[in-house]
Design an enzyme around this catalytic site. Structure first.
Site, PDB file in Angstrom:
ATOM      1  N   CYS A  62      -7.430   3.249 -14.580  1.00  0.00           N
ATOM      2  CA  CYS A  62      -6.768   4.371 -15.089  1.00  0.00           C
ATOM      3  C   CYS A  62      -6.696   4.436 -16.506  1.00  0.00           C
ATOM      4  O   CYS A  62      -6.713   5.615 -16.950  1.00  0.00           O
ATOM      5  CB  CYS A  62      -5.288   4.316 -14.578  1.00  0.00           C
ATOM      6  N   CYS A 135      -2.331   6.047 -16.211  1.00  0.00           N
ATOM      7  CA  CYS A 135      -1.592   5.602 -15.043  1.00  0.00           C
ATOM      8  C   CYS A 135      -0.130   6.104 -14.878  1.00  0.00           C
ATOM      9  O   CYS A 135       0.515   6.411 -16.027  1.00  0.00           O
ATOM     10  CB  CYS A 135      -1.506   3.936 -14.908  1.00  0.00           C
ATOM     11  N   SER A 483       5.614   5.404  -3.361  1.00  0.00           N
ATOM     12  CA  SER A 483       4.533   5.654  -4.092  1.00  0.00           C
ATOM     13  C   SER A 483       4.070   7.038  -3.975  1.00  0.00           C
ATOM     14  O   SER A 483       4.334   7.714  -2.778  1.00  0.00           O
ATOM     15  CB  SER A 483       3.246   4.755  -3.769  1.00  0.00           C
TER      16      SER A 483
END
Length: 580
Positions: A62, A135, A483
């Site tokens: 990321c 990220c 998530s």
């Protein structure tokens, strides 16, 4: 030696800029000596100082491309008569932190990123900021810093990862997490799991589905803090360099115009951001991060305000995890701008909101069209579902609210028996050992902002359940988070959290829990009288972090309902950094 250059010679008067405190006048000779030590010229010292902040590190793909992109941002700043000053801050990468104690550090990192950028800017009196992030938590963390500081600023996303390819299909890290569950259930061989993990993440960039990173990247454009189109190109694409250079030049234009982040981040622009989240089936974490960004500007915009927008917005972008496509596919039909065009044409977006281009959303979208012959983004007149891909819930189990992603789900109601766990590890072990049945509602508590501390995500547990083929047969609720890659009936942000005596902390195995994502209800079929009796026996639990950064975080963090913020916010300010 020649006379020092006047900053007006290069188009800027520093007499009202923060950097005058470290570069202008005889009393600043010691400060200037440091700049000369770094090879700066008199001209550069007399120009505005622009912080170029990145979350570059070697923790995960990321962030790995951010350092390169920062160098190109600096070229753009220099070309527009600014002096870039690069610095870095931390990132905690969720894909690596997931499924163990490391995830407690994730949300706390968001606020530490904002704090560290603030302190660097304050300490060195930089005049403007370009913030690059990759990220999940680093995107809202950087945007929070931008709004808090309120100097002319631009946000830029580092770009998404390219999709992996496995057995003729596009795959993401979500597929690997779910494959772990299938492997544990005996449905996947070691060799198959290994072959998938080797190809799922083939490049630099953030997770490719509409998980938290891409959701917040879409937000950066919708809220007006990023250049149009900058969120779309995957990290490895050379076109990202063009956006980086343009961002460096654009921040200098903002400095000339005096256009600041709080001129851009308004109630209406926050509503635009929430609409884009809903329309794209984005991450539930946006319901945490949008209130936190609003808080920096002193704007009241909590989970319920976000949920109200979600309820009114059609779900029109068929993106993973609920749908079929990844960020690269969206980019190839025109990116976030196409999604925003569809919403504007449908009468949803506030087109009059100003952006970092100095123009409005409507102006920026002139010439952008919803392409025909594709099914990634639909018009609002023919949505995937008429309401957003994320839904807010409230009820006797969640007086302060909760959030669930319903994108891709067919059944929006669930009634089942509570199976209570006081940590993610306990729940994950129960999944591994198949100690649950169809109709159970996993309750994972003491994982909230204070109770965790850190409000962990539960992807490992939910992915394992999907891997066992039980994803649509059970539900999960938590005072922690899920998530952006989570799918299924998974409800997070339940408040008040267990650690402060919320109803979720009073549940017992076998209690009947009712979830209705159509009506926005999360109830427990236990009388208020019974809950009061249980409350008499309830006592706060002591978590394992009694010193260090997570202890300090737990002392200051507020409820998920308000964005899990750690300071009083813009409404309590007695001064703004930009005005020093």
């Amino acid at each position: 030696m020649s006379m020092p250059l006047d900053s007006r010679d290069v188009g800027f008067d520093k007499s009202r800029l923060p950097s005058r405190h470290v570069s202008v006048g005889p009393g600043k000779a010691p400060h200037r000596s440091y700049y000369y030590a770094m090879g700066m010229t008199e001209k550069e010292i007399n120009q505005p100082f622009v912080g170029v902040a990145t979350c570059w590190n070697e923790a995960a793909p990321c962030n790995i491309a951010l350092g390169r992109q920062a160098q190109v941002v600096k070229k753009g700043v220099k070309a527009a008569n600014g002096t870039p000053r690069e610095f870095t801050t931390i990132t905690v990468t969720d894909g690596i932190a997931m499924g163990h104690q490391g995830m407690k550090s994730s949300l706390a990192s968001r606020d530490l990123i904002a704090d560290s950028v603030e302190l660097t800017m304050r300490g060195h009196c930089y005049d403007a900021l370009v913030g690059l992030a990759g990220c999940d938590k680093s995107l809202p963390g950087m945007m929070m810093a931008i709004v808090r500081l309120n100097v002319p600023s631009i946000f830029m996303y580092g770009g998404s990862i390219l999709p992996g390819r496995h057995k003729g299909k596009d795959v993401t890290v979500q597929d690997v997490f779910e494959a772990v569950g299938a492997h544990q259930a005996g449905n996947l061989e070691d060799e198959e799991l290994h072959s998938l993990e080797c190809v799922a993440c083939p490049s630099a960039g953030s997770c490719g589905g509409q998980f938290t990173a891409n959701t917040m990247a879409c937000v950066s454009e919708a809220i007006g803090l990023a250049l149009p189109g900058s969120a779309g190109a995957p990290a490895p694409y050379e076109s990202r360099d063009a956006y980086a250079e343009a961002s460096g030049q654009a921040v200098m234009r903002l400095l000339q115009l005096g256009l600041r982040p709080r001129d851009i981040v308004t109630r209406k622009s926050l509503e635009n951001a929430a609409m884009v989240v809903a329309a794209s089936g984005g991450s539930t974490n946006a319901a945490l991060h949008l209130p936190a960004i609003a808080h920096e500007a002193g704007i009241e915009f909590d989970l319920h305000d976000v949920a109200e927008i979600f309820k009114k917005t059609p779900y029109i972008a068929d993106l993973k995890p609920g749908g079929r496509y990844v960020a690269k596919d969206l980019f190839e039909i025109g990116g976030v701008q196409v999604l925003m065009r569809a919403l504007l044409d449908g009468g949803y977006l506030h087109g009059d909101c100003i952006t970092v281009t100095g123009k409005t959303i409507a102006d920026n979208l002139k010439g952008v069209e919803l392409p025909s012959g594709q099914d990634i983004v639909r018009p609002t007149s023919h949505p995937i579902t008429p309401t957003g891909g994320v839904v807010g819930l409230r009820g006797t189990l969640a007086p302060e609210g909760a959030i669930v992603k319903v994108a891709g789900m067919k059944n929006l109601k669930f009634r089942g028996t509570a199976l209570v766990f006081d940590s993610e590890e306990e729940a994950f072990q129960a999944v591994q050992e198949r100690r649950y049945k169809e109709g159970d509602v996993f309750v994972i508590r003491y994982e909230g902002p204070k109770g965790g501390p850190g409000m962990r995500e539960m992807l490992a547990t939910t992915a394992a359940i999907y891997g066992q083929g039980m994803g649509d047969k059970v539900a999960l609720i938590t005072d922690g988070r899920f998530s952006g890659a989570t799918r299924g009936f998974c409800i997070g942000h339940v408040g008040p959290e267990a650690a402060v005596g919320g109803p979720i902390g009073l549940l017992k195995n076998g209690d009947i829990i009712v979830i209705d994502a159509e009506k926005g209800i999360l109830d427990v079929e236990v009388s208020e009288k019974e809950l009061e009796e249980r409350r008499k026996d309830w006592a706060p639990r002591e978590h394992d972090f009694q010193s260090g950064a997570l202890w300090r975080y737990a002392q200051t963090v507020g409820s998920a309902e308000k964005g899990a913020v750690t300071h009083p916010g813009g409404a309590a300010e007695t001064h703004c950094y930009a005005d020093i």
